[in-house]
Design an enzyme around this catalytic site. Structure first.
Site, PDB file in Angstrom:
ATOM      1  N   TYR A  89       0.839  -1.194   0.000  1.00  0.00           N
ATOM      2  CA  TYR A  89       0.000   0.000   0.000  1.00  0.00           C
ATOM      3  C   TYR A  89       0.879   1.251   0.000  1.00  0.00           C
ATOM      4  CZ  TYR A  89      -3.915  -3.090   0.983  1.00  0.00           C
ATOM      5  OH  TYR A  89      -4.863  -4.079   0.890  1.00  0.00           O
ATOM      6  N   ASN A 112     -12.762  -0.736  -4.929  1.00  0.00           N
ATOM      7  CA  ASN A 112     -12.532  -1.086  -6.327  1.00  0.00           C
ATOM      8  C   ASN A 112     -13.759  -1.817  -6.876  1.00  0.00           C
ATOM      9  OD1 ASN A 112     -11.659  -2.074  -8.790  1.00  0.00           O
ATOM     10  ND2 ASN A 112     -10.137  -3.453  -7.934  1.00  0.00           N
ATOM     11  N   CYS A 120      -6.490  -5.198  -7.641  1.00  0.00           N
ATOM     12  CA  CYS A 120      -6.206  -4.802  -6.256  1.00  0.00           C
ATOM     13  C   CYS A 120      -5.698  -5.985  -5.429  1.00  0.00           C
ATOM     14  CB  CYS A 120      -7.429  -4.162  -5.609  1.00  0.00           C
ATOM     15  SG  CYS A 120      -8.882  -5.202  -5.548  1.00  0.00           S
ATOM     16  N   HIS A 121      -5.881  -7.210  -5.938  1.00  0.00           N
ATOM     17  CA  HIS A 121      -5.341  -8.378  -5.220  1.00  0.00           C
ATOM     18  C   HIS A 121      -3.812  -8.374  -5.219  1.00  0.00           C
ATOM     19  CE1 HIS A 121      -5.688  -9.694  -9.457  1.00  0.00           C
ATOM     20  NE2 HIS A 121      -4.617 -10.455  -9.194  1.00  0.00           N
TER      21      HIS A 121
END
Length: 151
Positions: A89, A112, A120-121
């Site tokens: 992040y 998302n 985003c995984h």
């Protein structure tokens, strides 16, 4: 403008595709109402099938996720994370020029609307820990293993 929904079967269970004639607007976990899918959603289903079979590494689909300007910036940057790689992040926040905005980046990831296609995984905790995923950490782990990420 007409909107469409389409349920697809994936190794992660039922997923719901949403879109218009010109763009994919959503992909989430769960089932959609039965209706006639658009040609674009059928193409998205085909590309997702290729992804899950290990053939496709990048998606070639027009996307229109609805969100704030900040969320759009984060989601755009997600598409730049290569298949089989992860970023933290903090690294993602730095990439968008907001190095102190780790939590805000996490919040944008959480919202998302186009799972998997906006990957985003591929965003993990600072120590490489699997943290947060709308579909659950088991699904995040599955996607990362599919892409060959060592966990």
């Amino acid at each position: 403008m007409r909107t469409y929904t389409h349920s697809i079967d994936t190794p992660l269970g039922k997923m719901c595709l949403r879109g218009t004639d010109s763009a994919v607007t959503g992909l989430g976990f769960g089932e959609a109402p039965r209706e006639e899918p658009s040609p674009l959603l059928l193409e998205a289903e085909r590309q997702l099938g290729e992804y899950f079979s290990g053939v496709r590494r990048e998606f070639d689909l027009p996307l229109e996720p609805a969100g704030t300007e900040f969320q759009q910036t984060v989601w755009h940057e997600l598409r730049r994370i290569p298949y089989g790689e992860t970023v933290s992040y903090g690294q993602l926040a730095a990439r968008i020029g907001k190095s102190r905005a780790c939590r805000a980046v996490g919040g944008a990831n959480n919202r998302n609307p186009i799972a998997i296609i906006l990957p985003c995984h591929r965003v993990v905790g600072s120590g490489g820990d699997l943290t947060g995923y709308a579909g659950g950490l088991d699904k995040k782990r599955y996607l990362l293993k599919l892409e060959g990420v060592e966990l």
